[in-house]
Design an enzyme around this catalytic site. Structure first.
Site, short mmCIF file in Angstrom:
data_model
loop_
_atom_site.label_atom_id
_atom_site.label_comp_id
_atom_site.label_asym_id
_atom_site.label_seq_id
_atom_site.Cartn_x
_atom_site.Cartn_y
_atom_site.Cartn_z
N SER A 8 5.63 -30.39 -28.72
CA SER A 8 4.35 -31.17 -28.55
C SER A 8 4.94 -32.84 -28.76
CB SER A 8 3.31 -30.80 -29.50
OG SER A 8 2.55 -32.03 -29.66
N HIS A 33 4.47 -30.00 -24.14
CA HIS A 33 3.01 -30.08 -24.70
C HIS A 33 2.70 -31.48 -24.76
CE1 HIS A 33 -0.39 -27.86 -26.27
NE2 HIS A 33 -0.45 -28.76 -27.37
N ASP A 35 -0.72 -33.73 -25.90
CA ASP A 35 -1.86 -33.61 -26.72
C ASP A 35 -2.81 -34.77 -26.26
OD1 ASP A 35 -1.75 -31.26 -28.31
OD2 ASP A 35 -0.10 -32.41 -29.08
N MET A 37 -6.32 -36.73 -26.65
CA MET A 37 -7.27 -36.96 -28.04
C MET A 37 -8.30 -38.00 -27.66
SD MET A 37 -5.45 -35.62 -31.24
CE MET A 37 -4.20 -34.52 -31.36
N HIS A 66 -2.89 -30.48 -23.18
CA HIS A 66 -3.93 -29.65 -24.11
C HIS A 66 -5.07 -30.97 -24.21
CE1 HIS A 66 -4.64 -28.44 -28.38
NE2 HIS A 66 -5.86 -28.34 -27.68
N MET A 68 -8.30 -32.27 -25.71
CA MET A 68 -9.07 -32.49 -26.77
C MET A 68 -9.85 -33.63 -26.73
SD MET A 68 -5.96 -31.64 -29.83
CE MET A 68 -4.72 -32.13 -28.73
N MET A 137 -5.49 -22.20 -31.47
CA MET A 137 -5.32 -23.24 -32.60
C MET A 137 -5.09 -22.66 -33.99
SD MET A 137 -5.35 -26.19 -30.80
CE MET A 137 -4.75 -26.98 -32.28
N ASP A 175 -0.84 -23.07 -31.43
CA ASP A 175 -0.54 -24.50 -31.49
C ASP A 175 -0.95 -24.88 -32.93
OD1 ASP A 175 -0.02 -27.18 -31.27
OD2 ASP A 175 -1.87 -27.22 -29.39
C1 DX5 Z 1 -2.92 -30.70 -32.95
C2 DX5 Z 1 -2.04 -30.56 -31.56
C3 DX5 Z 1 -0.91 -29.95 -31.69
C4 DX5 Z 1 0.18 -30.76 -32.65
C5 DX5 Z 1 1.13 -29.80 -33.03
O1 DX5 Z 1 -4.12 -31.09 -32.77
O2 DX5 Z 1 -2.71 -29.90 -30.66
O3 DX5 Z 1 -0.16 -29.81 -30.54
O4 DX5 Z 1 0.86 -31.87 -32.06
O5 DX5 Z 1 2.16 -30.61 -34.16
P1 DX5 Z 1 2.51 -29.39 -35.29
O6 DX5 Z 1 3.65 -28.68 -34.67
O7 DX5 Z 1 3.15 -30.61 -36.16
O8 DX5 Z 1 1.52 -29.11 -36.07
ZN ZN Z 2 -1.83 -29.37 -28.81
#
Ligand code: DX5
Ligand code: ZN
Length: 224
Positions: A8, A33, A35, A37, A66, A68, A137, A175
């Site tokens: 990620s 990956h 993320d 948000m 991903h 969010m 998650m 994740d």
């Molecule tokens: C959290 C994200 C993850 C995060 C994982 O909301 O969806 O992908 O970046 O990071 P680690 O492995 O540090 O928990």
């Molecule tokens: Zn993620």
């Protein structure tokens, strides 16, 4: 299906993103990956289309996006055009999940459903034959570097059972809080893809960390 590792980028140094990506790939990353948000569905705000386009220009492995964000269906087209190979949406913000998954697949992109820690595996049942993957998650989404929630291991098995009942061979991605010391448990419970942020980008050598995580997740059988 062999195990895939998806670093990620959330935990990477964004000023050196190209180098960080290249290092993770050199260590054998199978996916990247991303993320996304929005500060509404989750408290944090991260990256969007411009960063996706820059990543797509340098990445040699598929991009796993991903989302969010609220109303993810409004943005799937843009992320597909920016180079996403996989897009996942949260069940909690997708009242028309069947339609949204179908729309992602119609764009030629693999479609995933994400379940928060408090969302039961049974939520998947009505659409279980549709997704290409389910993202479980194992932390509450929003931040890298959180602690793995232990109940997630049973959740992985519950998701596998729902998929099997629907005759689906969808992959299970996990994740949040994945580290060398819990990766084997997660894989044994049924995970096919491990996402890892801080375990890979938090230690200074992403290539070595990627190799270490794969070794910890599926240790090579020892020769007697
Ligand atoms: C959290 C994200 C993850 C995060 C994982 O909301 O969806 O992908 O970046 O990071 P680690 O492995 O540090 O928990
Ligand atoms: Zn993620």
């Amino acid at each position: 299906m062999s195990l895939r590792i998806a670093p990620s980028i959330l935990a990477a140094d964004f000023a050196r993103l190209g180098e960080e990506v290249a290092a993770a790939e050199a260590g054998g990353a199978d996916l990247l990956h991303v993320d996304v948000m929005d500060g509404r569905f989750v408290p944090n705000i991260t990256v969007g289309i411009p960063v996706m386009e820059s990543l797509a220009a340098v990445a040699r492995v598929p991009l796993d996006v991903h989302l969010m964000i609220v109303e993810p269906e409004r943005h799937i087209d843009a992320f597909a055009r920016a180079g996403a190979a996989m897009i996942s949406v949260h069940a909690e913000v997708s009242p028309h999940l069947h339609r949204t998954l179908s729309a992602i697949k119609d764009l030629g992109v693999q479609a995933g459903v994400v379940l928060n820690p408090s969302t039961p595996a049974a939520t998947l049942e009505p659409v279980a034959d549709l997704p290409d993957f389910v993202l479980v998650m194992s932390v509450n989404p929003g931040f890298s570097g959180q602690r793995f929630i232990d109940g997630s291991v049973d959740k992985i098995a519950a998701v596998r059972a729902v998929l099997e009942r629907a005759g689906s061979r969808a992959a299970i991605e996990v994740d949040g809080g994945i580290q060398p010391d819990n990766a084997a448990r997660v894989v044994q419970a049924g995970a096919d893809i491990l996402v890892a942020g801080s375990a890979i980008f938090g230690a200074g050598d992403p290539a070595a960390a990627t190799r270490r995580l794969r070794q910890a997740a599926a240790p090579a059988p020892s020769i007697q």
